[in-house]
Design an enzyme around this catalytic site. Structure first.
Site, PDB file in Angstrom:
ATOM      1  N   GLY A   5      10.913   7.352  30.907  1.00 56.73           N
ATOM      2  CA  GLY A   5       9.480   7.484  31.149  1.00 56.73           C
ATOM      3  C   GLY A   5       8.882   8.744  30.581  1.00 56.73           C
ATOM      4  N   GLU A  35       3.861  10.291  29.613  1.00 52.81           N
ATOM      5  CA  GLU A  35       3.409  10.774  30.928  1.00 52.81           C
ATOM      6  C   GLU A  35       2.882  12.212  30.902  1.00 52.81           C
ATOM      7  OE1 GLU A  35       6.266   9.956  34.031  1.00 52.81           O
ATOM      8  OE2 GLU A  35       6.721   7.979  33.233  1.00 52.81           O
ATOM      9  N   TRP A  83       9.213  10.572  48.858  1.00 50.40           N
ATOM     10  CA  TRP A  83       8.966  11.864  48.233  1.00 50.40           C
ATOM     11  C   TRP A  83       7.608  12.439  48.618  1.00 50.40           C
ATOM     12  CZ3 TRP A  83      11.291  11.050  42.650  1.00 50.40           C
ATOM     13  CH2 TRP A  83      12.688  11.073  42.750  1.00 50.40           C
ATOM     14  N   GLU A 134      21.070   6.183  36.894  1.00 51.49           N
ATOM     15  CA  GLU A 134      21.838   7.379  36.566  1.00 51.49           C
ATOM     16  C   GLU A 134      23.305   6.993  36.618  1.00 51.49           C
ATOM     17  OE1 GLU A 134      24.679  10.262  37.289  1.00 51.49           O
ATOM     18  OE2 GLU A 134      23.956   9.143  39.013  1.00 51.49           O
ATOM     19  N   HIS A 171      19.830  16.304  32.892  1.00 47.20           N
ATOM     20  CA  HIS A 171      19.649  17.517  33.691  1.00 47.20           C
ATOM     21  C   HIS A 171      20.492  18.684  33.164  1.00 47.20           C
ATOM     22  CE1 HIS A 171      18.115  14.394  36.366  1.00 47.20           C
ATOM     23  NE2 HIS A 171      17.338  15.331  36.841  1.00 47.20           N
ATOM     24  N   CYS A 174      17.710   9.698  33.004  1.00 46.33           N
ATOM     25  CA  CYS A 174      16.493   9.927  33.764  1.00 46.33           C
ATOM     26  C   CYS A 174      15.386  10.339  32.799  1.00 46.33           C
ATOM     27  CB  CYS A 174      16.745  11.013  34.823  1.00 46.33           C
ATOM     28  SG  CYS A 174      15.604  10.996  36.215  1.00 46.33           S
TER      29      CYS A 174
END
Length: 756
Positions: free
Chosen positions: A432, A484, A561, A666, A695, A727
């Site tokens: 994304g 995004e 969240w 993931e 990450h 991710c």
């Protein structure tokens, strides 16, 4: 009555630690400056504790990255490959946390997992039998020295041996029995070390006790603490439990002779029942976790005092505490200058929770002037905060099974989609977001500060989006995303466009390491006032002949969240979100978007820690809520979802029941462990297990990705496999992103040539 806390946020009220860490990672500051920033933050915290008269403060809860990683280092559970890296102690620590690729050293990070039922992530320690496990106070020693210099009344707060042994990843044929004795010996040395430093109290956190326990688990715990309690000498030894109740081991715990035991009265649904039925030892102090450490609402003082009165009537010596560490809430409402006085009166961040501990203690102890604290709190709770929405309640009540069912069934849909979309084998895509560079942050900041107009801001975002589309086309990706760039956060962005939310300026919470999130607050009933993503998605889709995904965050993730309401059932809040997102999905489809991704990254996060509660307390409404969002679309519209950084193996059948067409997981950082679970459960959804870890700053080679794909197709039908990162790419830099995606596309081409 006294008070205490388990832990406190460490990023700093203005994220000072985050920014110092990022500078250190970029080699812009030396280690000494990083250490100085950390010391300043800790001293500020100790000052706050003193202001609110916290009687026993934690020492040792501070971490540069993660407490579980700290614990692994404390006992030298460091895999051999990191030891051979030749780095100093601090850089070895960070290499384990985030990987390193520099100066001839190329090391992947250790796996990162969700910390129980929170949005905090811990680094999973690894034991291979080659570790020289021993007590190694390389970081802890200085923290204790600092507390002594400041003449604090402190407890040394550390993760306990049972939880460490349960969360370690055992490789090379090893198991708990191979590590247990060395770890217990290490904790004995920890107690001796603390005594030598003139510490008087050590508190060990064992959140693993709130999960389902086997007879072997209980035996392990009792063996460990029988030894530690026998070896503690004059030290006081406390036990901290949180995130639930300890129903499986309550009598064993209370019978061991701890000096203090902390119990969770907020998420521990059976904590009071256990005490009423079994009593509590008179020689042990009960730290009553009655202040919610995971949410941001003011405590009802009358409710807390009533609970304390009952505990006192049972002859229990109580200390007032929080349900868990305050790590999971923001630092202070004092940094919020845009929220109304009414809103602020209901909010309680970490520093305000310290004040609550002080005020309730003062009321219970009958201190002069304490009546005003109780009167103000009573006034707050005497007024209904949110009015009901009768129309929304009726809409939810009218839902039927048909609203949760998409037709035709998935196999038939996928056949239609394959013909319509015309994608190759091993289709490539990203999750994304693309890198949020300094340029993008400056553009957003200038717009917020009024330096540029809304039109200039939108033009800037549009230009970046077009640039991102072209980059993906040049790279050869098959299904594109718009990047995004207009989104500050995957939850806050949607909250800003929905009725019922409020937002903080500085309500930052640590997610992992230097990564912080700013959860929005669900204040009232949630509805969609207008389309949220359609304009940007349609614009991006018009800039390419390839499909550009519509990107949404799912209802469960938005809820998990956010800081949720405490006056409304979880199921109802999630249904409100699902109805709002359903309208958005249908509008995206009308705008010509043929692939719509509805991320449920946090689906696993609020899964009850006890298996017996999974369906009745969560999955029976969380999974249908996702289906409600997408059930109205046409067969040819392809629905994707994404999940990350949790262990999904146990709930694979429920994930398949979400009835998405494609799911990306993931996987790379957890060594593709999810693949066996997919195969064992005959998983029907098409899958994209992430082939590299975003990450970490490492750039994966083509061969590395090819090998990952070969592992995937050895367990999955290759016709069903997508190729993608783990991710979103928001936190990465442009250069490493481009190189990584070039290698990903090349790897997919190699697989196509082999399987075509």
């Amino acid at each position: 009555m006294l008070n205490t806390i388990i832990g406190y946020p460490r990023i700093g009220g203005k994220r000072e630690l985050k920014f110092a860490l990022e500078k250190y990672f970029k080699h812009e500051i030396p280690a000494e400056e990083l250490q100085n920033v950390a010391a300043t933050i800790r001293k500020q915290h100790y000052g706050y504790f003193a202001e609110q008269k916290i009687d026993l403060v934690p020492c040792g809860d501070f971490s540069f990255y993660d407490n579980m990683l700290d614990t692994a280092v404390l006992f030298n559970i460091i895999p051999e490959r990191y030891v051979k890296g030749g780095l100093n102690a601090l850089d070895t620590y960070f290499a384990m946390a985030r990987g390193v690729q520099a100066a001839g050293v190329d090391l992947k990070a250790l796996p990162m997992k969700k910390w129980f039922n929170t949005n905090y992530h811990y680094i999973e320690p690894e034991f291979d039998g080659k570790n020289d496990v021993k007590f190694n106070p390389v970081f802890l020693s200085g923290l204790i020295d600092e507390a002594n210099e400041l003449k604090l009344n402190y407890k040394v707060a550390q993760i306990g041996p049972f939880t460490l042994l349960k969360l370690v990843k055992y490789v090379a044929g090893t198991s708990v029995k191979d590590l247990k004795d060395a770890v217990v010996n290490g904790y004995v040395e920890l107690l001796k070390f603390c005594a030598s430093k003139n510490a008087s109290f050590v508190s060990l956190a064992e959140p693993s006790l709130v999960k389902d326990l086997t007879a072997e688990d209980k035996q392990l715990f009792v063996e460990i603490y029988t030894r530690l309690l026998a070896e503690k000498g004059s030290l006081k030894l406390g036990l901290d439990t949180y995130f639930g109740d300890i129903r499986d081991i309550y009598n064993e715990v209370t019978g061991l002779g701890f000096d203090a035991i902390s119990l969770d009265f907020k998420e521990g649904r059976k904590t009071f029942d256990l005490i009423r039925a079994n009593g509590f030892p008179k020689d042990t102090v009960l730290v009553a976790g009655l202040i919610n450490g995971k949410n941001i609402w003011r405590s009802n003082y009358e409710t807390v005092i009533k609970a304390l009165d009952e505990l006192k009537s049972l002859g229990i010596n109580c200390v007032l505490g929080c349900s868990c560490s305050l790590l999971h809430v923001p630092e202070s409402t004092e940094f919020e200058t845009k929220l109304s006085e009414k809103v602020l009166s209901y909010l309680s961040f970490a520093r305000q929770k310290l004040a609550e501990l002080h005020e309730i203690k003062a009321i219970v102890n009958g201190e002069e002037g304490a009546d005003k604290f109780l009167a103000a709190n009573k006034a707050l709770f005497s007024v209904k905060r949110v009015e009901d929405d009768a129309a929304l309640d009726a809409k939810i009540a009218s839902l039927t099974d048909a609203d949760y069912t998409r037709l035709p069934e998935r196999t038939e849909r996928l056949s239609i989609q394959h013909k319509v979309l015309g994608l190759p084998l091993f289709p490539t895509t990203t999750i994304g977001s693309f890198p949020q560079t300094a340029q993008i942050r400056a553009l957003r900041r200038d717009y917020k500060n009024g330096v540029i107009t809304q039109q200039a801001y939108e033009d800037g975002i549009a230009a970046l989006t077009v640039e991102c589309i072209k980059l993906q086309e040049d790279l050869g990706l098959d299904v594109l995303v718009h990047g995004e760039f207009e989104r500050n956060d995957m939850v806050e962005y949607f909250g800003e466009k929905l009725e019922g939310y409020i937002f903080t300026q500085n309500g930052w919470v640590q997610s992992y390491g230097s990564r912080c999130v700013k959860p929005p607050v669900i204040w009232g009933n949630v509805t969609r006032k207008e389309a949220m993503t359609v304009k940007m998605s349609a614009f991006a889709n018009s800039k390419s002949d390839k499909d550009v995904k519509g990107m949404l965050t799912g209802p469960v993730t938005i809820f998990n969240w956010s800081f949720p309401r405490e006056d409304l059932p979880v199921k109802t809040s999630i249904q409100q979100l699902a109805l709002a997102l359903r309208d958005e999905v249908l509008d995206l489809e009308k705008a010509g978007i043929r692939i719509i991704q509805i991320d449920e990254a946090a689906l696993k996060e609020k899964l009850p820690l006890r298996r017996s509660d999974w369906e009745s307390e969560y999955l029976d409404f969380a999974i249908p809520a996702f289906r409600l969002v997408h059930s109205g679309v046409k067969p040819e519209t392809q629905i994707h979802t994404h999940m990350c950084y949790s262990e999904f193996n146990e709930i694979i059948p429920w994930i398949d029941a979400m009835d998405a067409d494609v799911i990306t997981f993931e996987a790379s950082r957890s060594d593709f462990a999810v693949l066996d679970a997919l195969k064992a459960n005959n998983f029907k959804t098409e899958v994209g297990p992430g082939v590299y870890d975003i990450h970490s700053p490492r750039v994966p080679s083509v061969d590395e990705i090819v090998n990952a794909l070969k592992l995937i197709v050895s367990r999955e039908d290759y016709h069903k496999v997508w190729v993608n990162p783990d991710c979103g790419l928001k936190t990465r830099g442009n250069e490493e992103t481009v190189k990584s995606l070039q290698n990903l596309v090349e790897a997919a081409k190699i697989l196509r040539s082999q399987f075509n």
